[in-house]
Design a protein around this motif. Structure first.
Motif, PDB file in Angstrom:
ATOM      1  N   THR A  37       2.810  18.529  -2.160  1.00 47.63           N
ATOM      2  CA  THR A  37       3.598  17.347  -2.515  1.00 47.63           C
ATOM      3  C   THR A  37       2.764  16.090  -2.330  1.00 47.63           C
ATOM      4  N   ARG A  38       2.923  15.164  -3.262  1.00 52.47           N
ATOM      5  CA  ARG A  38       2.327  13.832  -3.121  1.00 52.47           C
ATOM      6  C   ARG A  38       3.426  12.801  -3.326  1.00 52.47           C
ATOM      7  N   ASP A  39       3.509  11.856  -2.422  1.00 53.97           N
ATOM      8  CA  ASP A  39       4.588  10.874  -2.420  1.00 53.97           C
ATOM      9  C   ASP A  39       4.203   9.654  -3.262  1.00 53.97           C
ATOM     10  N   ILE A  40       4.800   9.559  -4.458  1.00 56.04           N
ATOM     11  CA  ILE A  40       4.577   8.386  -5.300  1.00 56.04           C
ATOM     12  C   ILE A  40       5.894   7.635  -5.511  1.00 56.04           C
ATOM     13  N   LEU A  47       4.746   1.473   1.282  1.00 57.70           N
ATOM     14  CA  LEU A  47       4.122   1.718   2.590  1.00 57.70           C
ATOM     15  C   LEU A  47       2.610   1.859   2.476  1.00 57.70           C
ATOM     16  N   ALA A  48       2.137   2.449   1.374  1.00 60.37           N
ATOM     17  CA  ALA A  48       0.696   2.646   1.198  1.00 60.37           C
ATOM     18  C   ALA A  48      -0.048   1.319   1.063  1.00 60.37           C
ATOM     19  N   GLN A  49       0.671   0.246   0.709  1.00 58.14           N
ATOM     20  CA  GLN A  49       0.019  -1.048   0.521  1.00 58.14           C
ATOM     21  C   GLN A  49      -0.152  -1.839   1.816  1.00 58.14           C
ATOM     22  N   PHE A  50       0.506  -1.389   2.911  1.00 58.29           N
ATOM     23  CA  PHE A  50       0.500  -2.195   4.135  1.00 58.29           C
ATOM     24  C   PHE A  50       0.114  -1.383   5.368  1.00 58.29           C
ATOM     25  N   PRO A  51      -0.986  -0.638   5.323  1.00 58.21           N
ATOM     26  CA  PRO A  51      -1.367   0.143   6.504  1.00 58.21           C
ATOM     27  C   PRO A  51      -1.663  -0.740   7.716  1.00 58.21           C
ATOM     28  N   ARG A  59       1.948   5.118   8.864  1.00 58.52           N
ATOM     29  CA  ARG A  59       1.036   4.898   7.739  1.00 58.52           C
ATOM     30  C   ARG A  59       1.102   6.032   6.730  1.00 58.52           C
ATOM     31  N   GLN A  60       0.931   5.662   5.493  1.00 60.94           N
ATOM     32  CA  GLN A  60       1.040   6.615   4.403  1.00 60.94           C
ATOM     33  C   GLN A  60      -0.162   6.462   3.477  1.00 60.94           C
ATOM     34  N   PRO A  61      -0.794   7.559   3.084  1.00 58.10           N
ATOM     35  CA  PRO A  61      -1.945   7.450   2.187  1.00 58.10           C
ATOM     36  C   PRO A  61      -1.512   6.973   0.801  1.00 58.10           C
ATOM     37  N   ASP A  62      -2.449   6.440   0.059  1.00 60.80           N
ATOM     38  CA  ASP A  62      -2.174   5.975  -1.303  1.00 60.80           C
ATOM     39  C   ASP A  62      -2.234   7.181  -2.235  1.00 60.80           C
ATOM     40  N   ALA A  63      -1.110   7.908  -2.298  1.00 58.10           N
ATOM     41  CA  ALA A  63      -1.069   9.144  -3.090  1.00 58.10           C
ATOM     42  C   ALA A  63      -1.233   8.870  -4.572  1.00 58.10           C
ATOM     43  N   LEU A  64      -0.765   7.725  -5.035  1.00 56.48           N
ATOM     44  CA  LEU A  64      -0.895   7.416  -6.459  1.00 56.48           C
ATOM     45  C   LEU A  64      -2.360   7.261  -6.844  1.00 56.48           C
ATOM     46  N   ALA A  65      -3.123   6.561  -6.018  1.00 56.41           N
ATOM     47  CA  ALA A  65      -4.552   6.412  -6.304  1.00 56.41           C
ATOM     48  C   ALA A  65      -5.245   7.775  -6.276  1.00 56.41           C
ATOM     49  N   GLU A  66      -4.856   8.610  -5.325  1.00 58.21           N
ATOM     50  CA  GLU A  66      -5.440   9.949  -5.242  1.00 58.21           C
ATOM     51  C   GLU A  66      -5.142  10.757  -6.504  1.00 58.21           C
ATOM     52  N   LEU A  67      -3.895  10.724  -6.958  1.00 58.71           N
ATOM     53  CA  LEU A  67      -3.536  11.474  -8.155  1.00 58.71           C
ATOM     54  C   LEU A  67      -4.184  10.879  -9.402  1.00 58.71           C
TER      55      LEU A  67
END
Length: 739
Positions: A37-40, A47-51, A59-67
């Protein structure tokens, strides 16, 4: 190990994931396939924008950038569910919910004054509107109604409103001084870096965009909407709707077109409530209340005006009681067409109106004809052509009508959907210029303060791939393929030249491939539709969105039942699962009644295609067996009427998932291609069949009571799983299969 990336998104599709994904994991594991699962989701993207403001646990990784990176590789196998393309009100609501859950997020700055506020707003801008699709769509779109879905619609037709030749419904559009008529377009000969600059009347030069990289053969467009002409047009339509006593309705794309269309929406709100803004505009602005956020946002924030609030509220109500009547999103709750910019999305609202006999709902719940206001004329004629056909010939007949599948040009942020970082609300009169690396002015427009100027890009490689995909679908189906391109429009004229050239690279003997303007293509398609014939629409990105809602809603009742395959240009696969326009209402019903009407059919279709893609790419024949058995199960879900019903006391989304699991296990047990797989699933099929009544009772028993999910945009995981997996008997079987 083969891998499927299953996206975590929003609203009803997210809730359905809590129920469906465990089933997918259990069945896919039998073929050595891992489901990740990747959270987009909107909350995840925020949340990924404000680590820097969150704890390590938050904190949440930038799953959209990863995908986005994964989509450029042959390894990509992504199942993309509908996500929120957030408007400003939705963004603010999501931020407020996350703040209430303990996340230290800053408020969205409506009018940033400091560098810090501008930086915060820039971060939020990355998650708004069409933030997801342009990143993941590294290929063009092949979207169509599967045979099983089409056959079901023919045997069990959905309701269609009656059309009258006396219908007064029509489309109103500008036709001049808008994006369509002001467009200029060039084809860049070689790789370069362009600049966008504004030159004021006093010669002052302001750089709007310093660096705009382009590739050889790329089509670059520039255009603007004259805002004074827009406001004049809107005022004329308000008067016309009043004179004709029809509903006034505005149809925009304020989510995907996240910069331009909210501005247009704001002008519509101000124009409809002219007297209110003339009297109270300064006070509203001082209180931070913007027409761009809609009437709903203004009414919700009136307390900030203190003693003046009741006076403003009364003025709004007085305006609503005069002609023209506004069309309503929810007349029971007083939610108008102008309440929230994300409530009325043109690609869903216009087909719904056409399906309903050209009628929308008025303030007292009455159905009536409407003046459908679509300011920009680029694609408005498509809807007018369908309306005129219905006025002449009556409603379409789902039992006999053909189909209009789509091949859409969307790779690498093609056309308007890539314009967001190149769209500007002009601050002062002057000239906007697109300048190449040598200083040559490629395009320019004289603009006034407040005008909306934008540029778009369409790379050559996606155009070539689009033509290839169109020829492939025409060859596979034998149906005509029509490129919806207007030689009178600057961008389309450049595409026509490229399409004509690239068609010569393919064997088109015996194929019917045409190039027609969108209006003429619509007329041809609906004529063939009524004759029971299929016509492939080959379109750009916005028309892809419009057509893949318009025709499916008429043909099969919903666009959520479409098969959407995106062959990624570097060899991977993206499998989309239908539209999510009705998702908010479904969540509200679950919260109040513990009943989820969301239909996961699109997910079923996408999963099957994903499995077959893995079979070919990874030489995994068992994945193909799983995919083919899933298709058989999906067809049985339809033929046995196991899709979510419409009311309490019948199966909902969770029940349809149970029956999918039962029929999938039965199909695997019965197939003779893989004996080991058949042996593994035979006892599963037997157990699910034996316990059918027990499981169905457990799923039905929970209905009727409110459900606390712990959040709308960011639900509590434990609460969501508990709500969406209420059958202990079913869970035991599935979890046992998962090992």
């Amino acid at each position: 190990m083969s891998t499927i990336i299953y996206t975590r998104t929003d609203e009803a599709p997210l809730l359905a994931t809590y129920s469906l994904k465990p089933i997918l994991e259990a069945f896919a594991g039998a073929a050595g396939i891992e489901v990740e699962t990747r959270d987009i989701s909107l909350a995840g993207r925020i949340l990924a924008q404000f680590p820097d403001r969150l704890t390590e646990e938050q904190r949440q990784p930038d799953a959209l950038a990863e995908l986005g990176q994964l989509a450029t590789t042959p390894e990509a196998n992504i199942i993309k569910l509908p996500n929120i393309s957030a408007s400003v009100p939705q963004l603010k609501a999501a931020v407020a919910e996350l703040q209430s859950q303990g996340y230290d997020l800053p408020d969205y700055p409506e009018s940033p004054q400091t560098d810090e506020e501008r930086e915060v707003r820039a971060r939020y801008a990355k998650v708004m509107g069409s933030a997801v699709n342009p990143v993941l769509r590294e290929g063009n779109s092949d979207r169509r109604a599967p045979d099983a879905v089409k056959n079901y619609a023919r045997s069990r037709p959905h309701s269609m409103g009656e059309w009258s030749s006396d219908s007064r419904t029509r489309v109103a559009t500008m036709g001049e001084d808008d994006f369509a008529t002001n467009e200029k377009s060039v084809v860049v000969e070689s790789e370069d870096t362009l600049r966008i600059v504004h030159v004021g009347e006093d010669g002052t030069e302001t750089v709007l965009k310093e660096s705009l990289p382009v590739t050889a053969g790329e089509v670059v467009d520039a255009t603007f909407m004259d805002v004074q002409a827009l406001r004049t047009f809107l005022a004329e339509q308000v008067r016309t709707a009043a004179d004709e006593d029809v509903l006034f309705s505005l149809h925009l794309k304020a989510t995907m077109m996240k910069v331009s269309d909210p501005i247009i929406f704001g002008h519509a709100v101000e124009t409809f409530f002219t007297d209110v803004f003339e009297r109270y505009g300064e006070a509203l602005a001082a209180a931070g209340l913007s027409a761009k956020d809609g009437l709903g946002g203004i009414l919700a924030g009136l307390d900030a005006l203190g003693e003046q609030a009741p006076e403003v509220r009364a003025a709004v109500q007085e305006r609503l009681e005069r002609l023209p009547r506004l069309s309503m999103v929810n007349s029971d709750k007083g939610i108008t067409n102008l309440h929230v910019p994300s409530d009325v999305i043109i690609d869903a609202s216009m087909p719904a109106m056409i399906r309903n006999g050209g009628k929308l709902w008025g303030p007292t719940g009455e159905e009536d004809d409407t003046l459908a206001v679509i300011p920009d004329s680029s694609y408005a004629g498509v809807y007018q052509a369908v309306i005129e056909d219905c006025q002449a010939n009556g409603a379409f007949d789902p039992t006999t009508m053909g189909s209009v599948p789509n091949v859409g040009l969307m790779a690498k942020k093609a056309e308007e959907y890539g314009s967001h970082d190149k769209t500007f609300e002009i601050a002062a009169p002057g000239t906007v210029r697109v300048v190449d690396g040598s200083g040559t002015v490629l395009m320019e427009h004289a603009v006034a303060a407040g005008d909306i100027w934008r540029a778009c890009q369409t790379q050559d490689e996606p155009i070539r791939d689009w033509v290839k995909l169109a020829v492939s679908r025409a060859r596979a189906t034998g149906d005509p393929a029509v490129f919806w391109l207007d030689e009178a429009r600057a961008h389309d004229a450049n595409l026509i030249a490229k399409v004509t050239e690239y068609l010569q690279e393919h064997d088109t003997d015996g194929l019917d491939i045409r190039i027609l303007s969108p209006v003429e293509a619509t007329k041809l398609s609906v004529e063939r539709l009524r004759a029971g014939q299929n016509t492939i629409s080959v379109t750009g990105n916005v028309l892809r969105d419009y057509n893949t809602d318009l025709f499916p809603i008429l043909e099969v009742g919903t666009s959520a039942k479409m098969l959407s395959v995106v062959p990624l240009m570097n060899g991977g696969g993206l499998f989309e699962t239908g539209a999510g326009g009705s998702a908010p209402k479904h969540v509200q019903q679950l919260q109040s009644e513990n009943y989820l009407r969301w239909d996961s059919l699109g997910e079923f279709l996408a999963i099957a295609e994903s499995l077959r893609h893995l079979a070919d790419r990874d030489d995994n024949p068992r994945a193909r067996v799983l995919g083919n058995a899933l298709d058989a199960a999906t067809e049985k879900v339809l033929t046995e009427d196991r899709s979510p019903a419409r009311r309490l006391g019948q199966i909902d989304n969770r029940g349809s998932h149970f029956y999918l699991a039962l029929y999938w296990a039965q199909a695997l047990a019965a197939q003779d291609e893989d004996a080991e797989l058949a042996q593994r699933f035979a006892p599963v099929a037997e157990e699910l069949s034996a316990k059918e009544q027990e499981i169905a009772a457990e799923l039905l028993d929970v209905q009727g009571s409110p459900v606390d999910l712990g959040g709308y945009y960011h639900p509590d995981e434990d609460k969501a799983f508990a709500a969406m997996r209420p059958s202990a008997t079913l869970n035991a079987v599935i979890d046992g299969l998962r090992g």
